[in-house]
Design an enzyme around this catalytic site. Structure first.
Site, mmCIF file in Angstrom:
data_model
loop_
_atom_site.group_PDB
_atom_site.id
_atom_site.type_symbol
_atom_site.label_atom_id
_atom_site.label_comp_id
_atom_site.label_asym_id
_atom_site.label_seq_id
_atom_site.Cartn_x
_atom_site.Cartn_y
_atom_site.Cartn_z
ATOM 1 N N ARG A 122 -1.882 -39.836 11.564
ATOM 2 C CA ARG A 122 -1.360 -40.677 10.480
ATOM 3 C C ARG A 122 -0.447 -39.829 9.597
ATOM 4 O O ARG A 122 -0.872 -38.801 9.075
ATOM 5 C CB ARG A 122 -2.509 -41.239 9.645
ATOM 6 C CG ARG A 122 -2.048 -41.989 8.428
ATOM 7 C CD ARG A 122 -3.196 -42.609 7.634
ATOM 8 N NE ARG A 122 -2.667 -43.278 6.476
ATOM 9 C CZ ARG A 122 -2.989 -42.996 5.208
ATOM 10 N NH1 ARG A 122 -3.894 -42.071 4.930
ATOM 11 N NH2 ARG A 122 -2.434 -43.650 4.220
ATOM 12 N N HIS A 124 3.676 -43.547 0.854
ATOM 13 C CA HIS A 124 2.620 -42.673 0.327
ATOM 14 C C HIS A 124 3.173 -42.003 -0.932
ATOM 15 O O HIS A 124 3.339 -40.787 -0.981
ATOM 16 C CB HIS A 124 2.184 -41.664 1.393
ATOM 17 C CG HIS A 124 0.827 -41.060 1.149
ATOM 18 N ND1 HIS A 124 -0.188 -41.062 2.093
ATOM 19 C CD2 HIS A 124 0.303 -40.425 0.071
ATOM 20 C CE1 HIS A 124 -1.266 -40.455 1.603
ATOM 21 N NE2 HIS A 124 -0.987 -40.051 0.377
ATOM 22 N N GLU A 154 -3.083 -46.406 -0.934
ATOM 23 C CA GLU A 154 -3.824 -46.364 -2.194
ATOM 24 C C GLU A 154 -3.068 -46.888 -3.412
ATOM 25 O O GLU A 154 -2.791 -46.140 -4.361
ATOM 26 C CB GLU A 154 -4.279 -44.931 -2.476
ATOM 27 C CG GLU A 154 -5.148 -44.338 -1.395
ATOM 28 C CD GLU A 154 -5.773 -43.000 -1.814
ATOM 29 O OE1 GLU A 154 -5.280 -42.370 -2.763
ATOM 30 O OE2 GLU A 154 -6.767 -42.603 -1.180
ATOM 31 N N ASN A 179 -9.868 -45.324 2.684
ATOM 32 C CA ASN A 179 -9.894 -43.924 2.249
ATOM 33 C C ASN A 179 -11.092 -43.752 1.338
ATOM 34 O O ASN A 179 -11.303 -44.575 0.436
ATOM 35 C CB ASN A 179 -8.643 -43.558 1.434
ATOM 36 C CG ASN A 179 -7.397 -43.435 2.281
ATOM 37 O OD1 ASN A 179 -7.424 -43.683 3.484
ATOM 38 N ND2 ASN A 179 -6.299 -43.060 1.656
ATOM 39 N N TYR A 193 -13.650 -40.514 -0.541
ATOM 40 C CA TYR A 193 -13.996 -39.097 -0.710
ATOM 41 C C TYR A 193 -15.343 -38.867 -1.377
ATOM 42 O O TYR A 193 -15.934 -37.815 -1.233
ATOM 43 C CB TYR A 193 -12.899 -38.385 -1.519
ATOM 44 C CG TYR A 193 -11.636 -38.216 -0.718
ATOM 45 C CD1 TYR A 193 -11.445 -37.093 0.065
ATOM 46 C CD2 TYR A 193 -10.659 -39.215 -0.693
ATOM 47 C CE1 TYR A 193 -10.303 -36.928 0.835
ATOM 48 C CE2 TYR A 193 -9.517 -39.067 0.077
ATOM 49 C CZ TYR A 193 -9.345 -37.918 0.839
ATOM 50 O OH TYR A 193 -8.220 -37.773 1.609
ATOM 51 N N GLU A 203 -8.464 -42.024 5.714
ATOM 52 C CA GLU A 203 -8.654 -40.705 5.078
ATOM 53 C C GLU A 203 -10.108 -40.534 4.691
ATOM 54 O O GLU A 203 -10.726 -41.443 4.116
ATOM 55 C CB GLU A 203 -7.851 -40.567 3.779
ATOM 56 C CG GLU A 203 -6.419 -40.207 3.915
ATOM 57 C CD GLU A 203 -5.723 -40.095 2.558
ATOM 58 O OE1 GLU A 203 -6.318 -39.559 1.603
ATOM 59 O OE2 GLU A 203 -4.580 -40.569 2.475
HETATM 60 C C1 BGC Z 1 -4.477 -39.289 -1.086
HETATM 61 C C2 BGC Z 1 -3.999 -37.967 -0.522
HETATM 62 C C3 BGC Z 1 -4.694 -36.833 -1.230
HETATM 63 C C4 BGC Z 1 -6.186 -36.960 -0.945
HETATM 64 C C5 BGC Z 1 -7.046 -35.822 -1.451
HETATM 65 C C6 BGC Z 1 -5.947 -39.345 -1.352
HETATM 66 O O1 BGC Z 1 -6.157 -39.989 -2.562
HETATM 67 O O2 BGC Z 1 -4.036 -40.348 -0.296
HETATM 68 O O3 BGC Z 1 -2.612 -37.912 -0.639
HETATM 69 O O4 BGC Z 1 -4.211 -35.586 -0.877
HETATM 70 O O5 BGC Z 1 -6.649 -38.153 -1.513
HETATM 71 O O6 BGC Z 1 -7.145 -35.788 -2.831
#
Ligand code: BGC
Length: 445
Positions: free
Chosen positions: A77, A121, A166, A294, A296, A350
């Protein structure tokens, strides 16, 4: 040791974004983007750095594709820098800019790696920002033209398309909090940016169907798994508000449910109405083929603040990004979103870990935190799939350390180490682990 098998045909890949890796900002006829402008303003980026060179992927792409192939990656991607194609956002085209992506895509295909192309992006052409950027409805037309152009030129070789990356982040951080490009802090502009971004998504999906290109298209949203800080009914209500403002605001209209009433009310009461015109919501609800997820971390939520929800103090260890190491959050969110929106096809576009491990004395990089958390994320994802979620691909953020926006080069997300001085790439321990997982289509835990 247990082996968790992923479904047959499940795809493994890595993700990047144009401004974070390409560099070569003045080559190939590329126009200026809002991230060029923003990073060159003093005080915007940690360490005062910018993406002028970044990973120099513009020149080193053959090496990067070879790396992916060595790691057994099946899909990649990446995003196209709009201003490489239309230096001024619309009108004049740079065929040299297009040729760069043609070379990259051909290289990927030659190595059997499926391209997944993100149209946007975050690097809006500066010329469009000069007329108001996402706050101006004209940007929606420009985006639809740009998308249609790429379908026509690349649609024979690219079958997976992502409209926006995002919208939550680039609208809120860029227009309300001012910590990302274009660095504005204005609620009225934010409301306009949100609606126009979502409309641009819908227009790009329509243009895709009209183009007749064989392939699939969807949006990638930013997510957290929201968890209540305690068991009270008030806190449960606050969690729902967090979902309204951060999740349903961007998923709801795509799935034909409109914007949450709570959010529209909040903005309208503050003199910042969403500029919705007749027919807009139908355009945004143009059916998509998959949902890009995405994620985290999680966020612990409690009642409070003007929106009715606020973050509670973290309880888990923190990663260098400031958020919690919460590997269970991926499976939890995937379960929630699958249930909320009728079990859509999902690609994890992501997920990854910030781990700033550097080369040791022997030159190897032991990014143990990344490996441990990746195992946790993937085990959770596996559980959600077992429970019926229709997840078909996983893209690790990121292939290599790169320019982490306002954090500059201070946060490393790569499974490959980038030496930003020499440009050298060194696969980390996590790259070996991830490659083994991809090859076996199974995770050892
Ligand atoms: C984004 C990326 C970023 C990643 C890590 C995401 O919010 O799409 O561009 O590097 O998080 O923080």
């Amino acid at each position: 040791m247990t082996t968790l098998h992923f479904p047959p045909g499940f795809q493994w890949g890595t993700a990047t974004a144009s401004y974070q890796i390409e560099g070569a900002i003045s080559e190939g006829g590329r126009g200026v983007s809002i991230w060029d402008t923003f990073t060159h303003q003093p005080g915007r980026v940690m360490g005062g750095t910018n993406g002028d060179t970044a990973c120099d992927h513009y020149h080193r792409y053959p090496e990067d594709v070879a790396l992916m192939a060595d790691l057994g990656m099946q899909t990649y991607r990446f995003s196209v820098a709009w201003s490489r194609i239309f230096p001024f956002g619309r009108g004049a085209v740079s065929l040299e800019g297009l040729a760069f992506y043609e070379r990259l895509i051909d290289e990927l295909l030659a190595k059997g790696i499926q391209p997944a192309l993100t149209l946007y992006h975050w690097d809006l052409p500066q010329a469009l920002q000069d007329i108001g950027g996402w706050a101006n409805r004209e940007t929606v037309d420009a985006f639809a033209e740009y998308a249609a152009f790429l379908y026509e030129k690349l649609g024979d070789r690219v079958s997976r398309w992502i409209t926006l990356n995002e919208p939550l982040i680039f609208t809120m951080y860029g227009h309300r909090l001012g910590v990302m490009a274009p660095g504005q802090k204005d609620l009225r502009i934010t409301a306009r940016a949100v609606h126009h971004a979502m409309l641009a998504h819908g227009r790009a999906v329509r243009a895709f169907r009209e183009s007749g290109v064989a392939g699939e298209i969807g949006i990638t949203n930013a997510n957290s798994s929201f968890e209540p800080d305690d068991d009270s009914a008030e806190t449960a209500a606050a969690v729902e508000l967090a979902r309204d403002f951060e999740t349903r605001l961007f998923h709801g209209p795509v799935f034909g449910r409109g914007y949450p009433a709570s959010v529209l009310k909040f903005y309208a009461e503050r003199g910042a109405p969403f500029p919705i015109e007749t027919g807009d919501m139908d355009i945004i609800a143009e059916p998509t083929d998959f949902l890009g997820v995405n994620l985290y971390s999680r966020q612990l939520i409690r009642p409070g603040g003007p929106t009715g929800f606020t973050s509670a103090p973290p309880r888990l260890p923190l990663l260098p990004m400031g958020y919690e190491a919460a590997p269970h959050s991926l499976g939890d969110f995937v379960r929630w979103v699958s249930k909320e929106y009728g079990n859509p096809v999902i690609y994890i576009t992501e997920n990854g870990v910030c781990d700033n491990a550097e080369p040791g004395p022997d030159g190897t990089i032991d990014d143990a935190t990344r490996m441990e958390l990746t195992r946790g994320f993937l085990a959770g994802l596996h559980g959600a799939i077992q429970d019926g979620a229709d997840v078909r691909a996983y893209y690790m953020w990121s292939l290599m350390d790169n320019f982490e926006w306002a954090f500059g080069f201070t946060k490393r997300f790569g499974i490959v180490f980038t030496d930003f001085e020499s440009g050298r790439r060194i696969p980390k321990a996590s790259a070996g682990m991830y490659a083994a997982t991809a090859r076996a289509n199974a995770l050892e835990v």
